[in-house]
Design an enzyme around this catalytic site. Structure first.
Site, PDB file in Angstrom:
ATOM      1  N   ALA A 377     -17.751   7.254 -30.787  1.00  0.00           N
ATOM      2  CA  ALA A 377     -17.849   7.794 -29.429  1.00  0.00           C
ATOM      3  C   ALA A 377     -19.233   7.560 -28.846  1.00  0.00           C
ATOM      4  O   ALA A 377     -20.249   7.736 -29.521  1.00  0.00           O
ATOM      5  CB  ALA A 377     -17.542   9.285 -29.423  1.00  0.00           C
ATOM      6  N   CYS A 378     -19.271   7.148 -27.574  1.00  0.00           N
ATOM      7  CA  CYS A 378     -20.530   7.072 -26.831  1.00  0.00           C
ATOM      8  C   CYS A 378     -20.284   7.673 -25.459  1.00  0.00           C
ATOM      9  O   CYS A 378     -19.199   8.188 -25.170  1.00  0.00           O
ATOM     10  CB  CYS A 378     -21.052   5.640 -26.733  1.00  0.00           C
ATOM     11  SG  CYS A 378     -20.117   4.567 -25.621  1.00  0.00           S
ATOM     12  N   ASP A 379     -21.263   7.610 -24.597  1.00  0.00           N
ATOM     13  CA  ASP A 379     -21.178   8.288 -23.306  1.00  0.00           C
ATOM     14  C   ASP A 379     -19.992   7.799 -22.483  1.00  0.00           C
ATOM     15  O   ASP A 379     -19.178   8.581 -22.016  1.00  0.00           O
ATOM     16  CB  ASP A 379     -22.478   8.087 -22.536  1.00  0.00           C
ATOM     17  CG  ASP A 379     -22.514   8.901 -21.252  1.00  0.00           C
ATOM     18  OD1 ASP A 379     -22.238  10.108 -21.323  1.00  0.00           O
ATOM     19  OD2 ASP A 379     -22.819   8.327 -20.208  1.00  0.00           O
TER      20      ASP A 379
END
Length: 464
Positions: A377-379
């Site tokens: 997960a990232c932004d």
């Protein structure tokens, strides 16, 4: 507070990021076929205005509505945004970001109030007419109430930016832009603030410097090159690969951990960013549309045909200044800091705050239970997370582990069937809120995180 700001910024960028392809299509048409384009064609150029005034705002409102209220929310958002579109001559990106989620929220509240009160056989009739009637009312209200508000806000922002430009103070925006980027607000800045302002300016002048304020890869390139020369440990060894991914792949998040290891480097990116903005301004350089990701390739493709000299000069000078400031900071203030040490220190502080002792493996990884689905997960769920998922897939495959699906996703919308989440330590709290049942592995470096190896060994044991 930081988490709340990141969440709000992620919500804003989440309305734009899924539609970046449409922005690129619009930008390419403008770059090629408008009067100042590479091959002017008045007939094809007629696509430019309808796309910027109607298609893009509708897509933004539809996406924002879907995020809040599903398909019915998306439809309500698409209807409502027509009110602000019809009432304004300027592209209504900010208006779309307001009315799309707002309309979906109203529909969601209506559906909740009607739950259990709809006579059998009337479901389709009430569902269809409720969206139509509520959408009509909200479109009229948006035309009367939201449009003047958005025009006022846009006018204030434009006046403020105009004052900065008039007094040659636009480079000072880097004081706010560069630290905000490192806090993973880069997508919110670019898609939520600079893109609407840039598109409005591009409508008038055929290009805009606002598209370059956040997207300029120069400051980050200077930081990574400085680590190549003056770094140590895995930070130095991973920096060359990070240079390629950052500069050509456009994933700016790759250099954020390098600054988080040594916050004094914020001075370097601020200096580099200000140099780049000043150079762009002096050369009157600009892009015709948003460049996402912030790759030198994407920026070059979106550049206005007379802006190439200023564009490349700004990128190179910003990298040079960032590099020149970062090297002495690394040598004199980062002597005892390495990527491994920073990660170990962070883990020790976290364990101490929870009152637990040392652990030979990440505390978040349990010793039993098979893992079938992992999310990186990232932004925005499109940049560093995609790269991290690729790295993790290769390591899992090399270890001979089968039956594990690895996906990449926005940190605010991690699927509930995910059993294990890998994300940057700055996004850990948001990941825990997004999927509280998943195990967390927090990393600091997307390319060379030592946690990858530990995780793979744990997966071997658990899935054997």
């Amino acid at each position: 507070m930081k988490e709340k700001v990141q969440t709000f910024g992620r919500f804003l960028s989440g309305m734009v990021m899924p539609n970046i392809g449409a922005f690129i299509a619009w930008g390419l048409i403008a770059a090629l076929f408008i009067e100042k384009g590479w091959c002017p064609n008045a007939a094809i150029a007629r696509l430019v205005d309808p796309m910027s005034h109607m298609l893009l705002p509708i897509l933004i409102a539809y996406t924002g509505g879907r995020a809040v209220g599903g398909d019915r929310g998306a439809l309500a958002g698409g209807i409502t945004v027509m009110g602000v579109i019809a009432a304004s001559e300027a592209p209504m990106f900010l208006g779309a970001m307001i009315v799309g989620p707002l309309a979906a929220w109203v529909i969601k509240k209506f559906d909740k109030a009607m739950e259990g009160h709809i006579p059998p056989g009337f479901e389709m009739l009430i569902n269809n007419f409720s969206v139509g009637i509520i959408g009509m009312i909200l479109a009229i209200l948006a035309m009367i109430g939201i449009t003047p508000l958005v025009n006022g806000l846009t006018g204030m922002m434009s006046a403020g930016v105009g004052a900065l430009v008039e007094h040659n103070l636009l480079p000072l925006t880097s004081i706010f832009i560069e630290p905000a980027k490192v806090l993973f607000l880069n997508n919110a800045l670019n898609q939520g603030i600079f893109s609407p302002l840039g598109i409005q300016q591009a409508e008038e002048a055929g290009k805009s410097v606002f598209f370059l304020l956040e997207a300029n890869p120069g400051p980050g390139l200077g930081i990574l090159l400085a680590y190549c020369l003056a770094g140590k440990g895995s930070a130095k060894s991973s920096a060359p690969g990070a240079v390629i991914i950052h500069f050509f792949g456009g994933i700016h998040e790759i250099y954020f951990p390098y600054i988080l290891m040594n916050p004094f480097l914020l001075l370097a990116v601020i200096a580099g960013g200000a140099t780049g903005v000043l150079t762009f301004t002096l050369f009157d350089a600009g892009l015709v549309s948003t460049a996402s990701p912030g790759s030198i390739i994407a920026i070059t493709m979106m550049a206005e045909r007379h802006s190439y000299l200023g564009l490349f000069a700004g990128v190179l000078l910003s990298a040079a200044v960032s590099f020149a400031v970062a090297v002495p900071l690394l040598k004199f203030l980062g002597r005892d800091t390495s990527l491994e040490e920073a990660q170990a220190k962070k883990d020790a502080m976290k364990r101490q705050s929870k009152g637990i002792g040392e652990a030979s493996a990440p505390a978040c990884v349990k010793s039993d239970g098979r893992i079938k689905k992992i999310a990186f997960a990232c932004d925005a769920g499109m940049g560093s997370s995609a790269m991290g998922a690729t790295v993790l897939k290769k390591k899992i495959a090399a270890a001979g582990i089968e039956g594990i699906e690895v996906i990449h996703t926005p940190v605010s919308s991690i699927p509930q069937d995910v059993q294990l989440v890998v994300t940057h330590q700055e996004l850990g709290e948001r990941a825990a809120h997004s999927n509280p049942n998943a195990e967390l592995v927090l990393i600091t470096n997307f390319l060379a995180a030592p946690e990858y190896e530990t995780l793979v060994e744990n997966l071997k044991q658990r899935n054997s």
